[in-house]
Design a protein around this motif. Structure first.
Motif, mmCIF file in Angstrom:
data_model
loop_
_atom_site.group_PDB
_atom_site.id
_atom_site.type_symbol
_atom_site.label_atom_id
_atom_site.label_comp_id
_atom_site.label_asym_id
_atom_site.label_seq_id
_atom_site.Cartn_x
_atom_site.Cartn_y
_atom_site.Cartn_z
ATOM 1 N N ILE A 131 10.839 -4.959 1.957
ATOM 2 C CA ILE A 131 10.015 -5.065 0.760
ATOM 3 C C ILE A 131 8.639 -4.359 0.582
ATOM 4 N N ALA A 132 8.708 -3.135 -0.302
ATOM 5 C CA ALA A 132 7.466 -2.494 -0.433
ATOM 6 C C ALA A 132 6.750 -2.829 -1.599
ATOM 7 N N LEU A 133 5.231 -3.134 -1.657
ATOM 8 C CA LEU A 133 4.819 -3.609 -2.831
ATOM 9 C C LEU A 133 3.460 -2.763 -2.698
ATOM 10 N N PRO A 134 2.789 -2.461 -3.854
ATOM 11 C CA PRO A 134 1.682 -1.868 -4.207
ATOM 12 C C PRO A 134 0.508 -2.492 -3.633
ATOM 13 N N GLY A 135 -0.630 -1.850 -3.314
ATOM 14 C CA GLY A 135 -1.854 -2.163 -2.568
ATOM 15 C C GLY A 135 -2.713 -3.083 -3.305
ATOM 16 N N VAL A 136 -2.615 -2.678 -4.672
ATOM 17 C CA VAL A 136 -3.533 -3.077 -5.682
ATOM 18 C C VAL A 136 -3.407 -4.811 -5.470
ATOM 19 N N PRO A 137 -4.499 -5.534 -5.339
ATOM 20 C CA PRO A 137 -4.190 -6.979 -4.736
ATOM 21 C C PRO A 137 -3.579 -7.864 -6.178
ATOM 22 N N PHE A 138 -3.986 -7.571 -7.391
ATOM 23 C CA PHE A 138 -3.551 -8.582 -8.286
ATOM 24 C C PHE A 138 -2.077 -7.979 -8.694
ATOM 25 N N GLU A 139 -1.818 -6.939 -8.488
ATOM 26 C CA GLU A 139 -0.186 -6.399 -8.789
ATOM 27 C C GLU A 139 0.369 -6.911 -7.882
ATOM 28 N N MET A 140 -0.033 -6.774 -6.350
ATOM 29 C CA MET A 140 0.792 -7.386 -5.333
ATOM 30 C C MET A 140 0.956 -8.906 -5.445
ATOM 31 N N LYS A 141 -0.024 -9.441 -5.889
ATOM 32 C CA LYS A 141 0.444 -11.102 -5.891
ATOM 33 C C LYS A 141 1.305 -11.478 -7.206
ATOM 34 N N GLN A 142 1.163 -10.555 -8.293
ATOM 35 C CA GLN A 142 2.223 -10.785 -9.321
ATOM 36 C C GLN A 142 3.572 -10.734 -8.607
ATOM 37 N N LEU A 143 3.889 -9.681 -7.995
ATOM 38 C CA LEU A 143 5.040 -9.178 -7.519
ATOM 39 C C LEU A 143 5.611 -10.199 -6.424
ATOM 40 N N MET A 144 4.699 -10.620 -5.725
ATOM 41 C CA MET A 144 4.956 -11.518 -4.417
ATOM 42 C C MET A 144 5.430 -12.840 -5.308
ATOM 43 N N THR A 145 4.841 -13.176 -6.186
ATOM 44 C CA THR A 145 5.134 -14.624 -6.866
ATOM 45 C C THR A 145 6.281 -14.476 -7.698
ATOM 46 N N ASP A 146 6.423 -13.461 -8.491
ATOM 47 C CA ASP A 146 7.579 -13.243 -9.558
ATOM 48 C C ASP A 146 8.781 -12.700 -8.970
ATOM 49 N N GLY A 147 8.648 -11.912 -7.816
ATOM 50 C CA GLY A 147 9.567 -11.316 -7.639
ATOM 51 C C GLY A 147 10.237 -11.248 -5.974
ATOM 52 N N GLY A 194 0.827 -1.204 -0.107
ATOM 53 C CA GLY A 194 -0.180 -0.053 0.162
ATOM 54 C C GLY A 194 0.783 1.293 0.030
ATOM 55 N N GLY A 195 0.282 2.283 -0.438
ATOM 56 C CA GLY A 195 0.895 3.526 -0.599
ATOM 57 C C GLY A 195 1.735 4.039 -1.591
ATOM 58 N N LEU A 196 1.941 3.174 -2.656
ATOM 59 C CA LEU A 196 2.968 3.493 -3.728
ATOM 60 C C LEU A 196 2.400 3.961 -4.928
ATOM 61 N N GLY A 197 0.919 4.205 -4.833
ATOM 62 C CA GLY A 197 0.087 4.870 -5.917
ATOM 63 C C GLY A 197 0.678 6.445 -6.228
ATOM 64 N N PRO A 198 -0.048 6.980 -7.327
ATOM 65 C CA PRO A 198 0.227 8.425 -7.743
ATOM 66 C C PRO A 198 -0.312 9.283 -7.183
ATOM 67 N N THR A 199 -1.374 9.172 -6.214
ATOM 68 C CA THR A 199 -2.196 10.386 -5.610
ATOM 69 C C THR A 199 -1.497 10.672 -4.267
ATOM 70 N N SER A 200 -2.220 11.854 -3.849
ATOM 71 C CA SER A 200 -1.591 12.609 -2.726
ATOM 72 C C SER A 200 -1.615 11.868 -1.528
ATOM 73 N N ASP A 201 -2.419 10.759 -1.474
ATOM 74 C CA ASP A 201 -2.222 10.014 -0.058
ATOM 75 C C ASP A 201 -1.272 8.908 -0.053
ATOM 76 N N ASP A 202 -0.761 8.801 -1.399
ATOM 77 C CA ASP A 202 0.294 7.669 -1.450
ATOM 78 C C ASP A 202 1.639 8.255 -1.239
ATOM 79 N N ILE A 203 1.829 7.925 0.208
ATOM 80 C CA ILE A 203 3.089 8.544 1.138
ATOM 81 C C ILE A 203 4.168 7.611 1.207
ATOM 82 N N THR A 204 4.155 6.398 0.991
ATOM 83 C CA THR A 204 4.749 5.363 1.508
ATOM 84 C C THR A 204 6.485 5.595 0.938
#
Length: 415
Positions: free
Chosen positions: A147-163, A67-77
């Motif tokens: 390890i910081a991952l995005p909060g979007v579930p399907f993106e997170m799952k791909q990164l967990m599996t492949d990275g 969570g918190g890696l997106g492009p909007t102002s509340d993504d401060i991670t």
């Protein structure tokens, strides 16, 4: 090797979003032999995030955030992690090219906020996100990694599996870890524990860990073995399975973690048999469980939601006199619904279910939660009455799964 999971976002704390990310990350780590010490959720407040990161980094070898890696102002991670790891953001051509590719594939134009997502912390390892614009990031400090991952579930799952998982397995020597799940149905947890007293001794003598995991879909018995070979684990799991078949033969539904709909589906598929359903109080939930399974059209003929009495009589052939005499919620109606579904939809088995899901509609004779379930074949019809409780959602789930379990037992009897 110890790890912690940190999910970031106020929406998780106020119940606006269900935290499925923490469950997925924890499961992936555990199956790899990693000991997950805790899972924490924090708000989007900077101090809350930094305090949690600092505490977890001190206690664990790996901390995975979401969570918190997106492009909007509340993504401060990302900015906060730069502060914590004493680094700065730099432009990544490779990340920008990935963002361009993703936007081009969607026929969309990049904005300035998207370009800023190509800014990554200097010194961090960048994990390519092939499904989105926010890359994963890997930091190291005092022999621990974050390890910081995005909060979007399907993106997170791909990164967990492949990275993430390949990186963790390469960096750490992980212990052997083996897990087996047995699905038990139709018996209260306390009664099950009593019948499995000797089985628990067998597991303890073989250094196996046991967890009872009850739900409306049955009880999962999760058995874990550590630090032994796969061959030895397979032998022990087979011994545990053989013992269960002796102790609870009528309640042991599966030896893998799958729902009752899949258990029944596999049985029907193996025997080249078909099923049709007629539902009243469950409103199509049984059909929903079945059609959620890819390929179920091979064995599922279809279903009828017979919510009103005229659908029961006109389409399924239920005798109106039986409805008038016994009520729509009765053994007679459930059995005729099951038979009607089987005949009209030309299947080998038919399920009929009628009841009072609640919260209203109950009487002293037929309280809320009263459900009649029937299973029909060309040769006979069996039926059973249940009284589940006063929660509508739970009644629908329990009645649907109970109906499928009745079918499972009937298929076994017909072997």
């Amino acid at each position: 090797m110890k790890a912690a999971v940190l999910t970031i976002g106020t929406e998780l704390l106020i119940g606006q979003v269900i935290n499925t990310n923490a469950a997925f990350i924890g499961e992936m780590l555990t199956k790899a032999g990693v000991t997950v010490t805790e899972s924490v959720s924090v708000s989007d407040q900077p101090d809350d995030i930094l305090d949690a990161v600092h505490r977890l980094m001190q206690k664990n070898d790996v901390v995975i955030t979401s969570g918190g890696l997106g492009p909007t102002s509340d993504d401060i991670t990302k900015a906060l992690f730069c502060k914590y790891f004493k680094t700065e953001l730099i432009f990544s051509d490779e990340t920008y090219q990935n963002i361009e590719f993703i936007f081009g594939r969607r026929n969309m134009k990049l904005g300035e906020l998207n370009r800023q997502q190509a800014m990554v912390p200097a010194g961090a390892i960048v994990l390519k996100n092939s499904l989105g614009t926010a890359p994963g990031l890997v930091f190291e400090k005092d022999k621990s990694i974050l390890i910081a991952l995005p909060g979007v579930p399907f993106e997170m799952k791909q990164l967990m599996t492949d990275g993430v998982m390949p990186l963790v397995k390469q960096k750490y020597k992980l212990p052997e870890y083996h897990q087996k799940v047995f699905i038990v149905f139709g018996i209260p947890e306390s009664h099950l524990a009593e019948r499995l007293a000797s089985w628990e001794v067998l597991l303890e003598n073989n250094h196996a860990e046991l967890a009872y995991l009850p739900s409306p879909n049955g009880i999962r018995l999760r058995v874990t073995l550590r630090n032994i070979s796969t061959l030895k684990a397979d032998v022990l799991f087979e011994e545990f399975h053989a013992s269960l078949k002796v102790l609870i033969p009528e309640h042991l539904a599966a030896t893998e973690d799958i729902p009752m709909s899949r258990i029944v589906g596999k049985m029907l598929l193996d025997k080249k048999l078909t099923l049709a359903v007629a539902e009243s109080c469950t409103g199509g939930y049984i059909a929903h469980l079945i059609t959620s399974i890819p390929g179920s059209s091979v064995w599922f003929r279809g279903g009828v939601v017979a919510y009103s009495n005229d659908i029961k009589t006109d389409f399924l052939g239920v005798n109106n006199n039986d409805i008038m005499q016994h009520g729509a919620v009765s053994q007679e109606v459930a059995e005729q619904m099951a038979t009607g579904a089987m005949i009209r939809l030309k299947s080998d088995y038919g399920i009929g279910i009628t009841g009072i899901a609640g919260p209203d509609g109950g009487t002293p004779e037929k309280p809320v939660g009263t459900v009649w379930i029937a299973v029909a074949t060309s040769e006979k019809v069996i039926s059973k009455k249940h009284v589940f409780g006063d929660n509508r959602e739970r009644n629908i789930i329990r009645a649907s799964v109970m109906a499928l379990d009745m079918l499972r037992k009937e298929i076994l009897l017909n072997d």
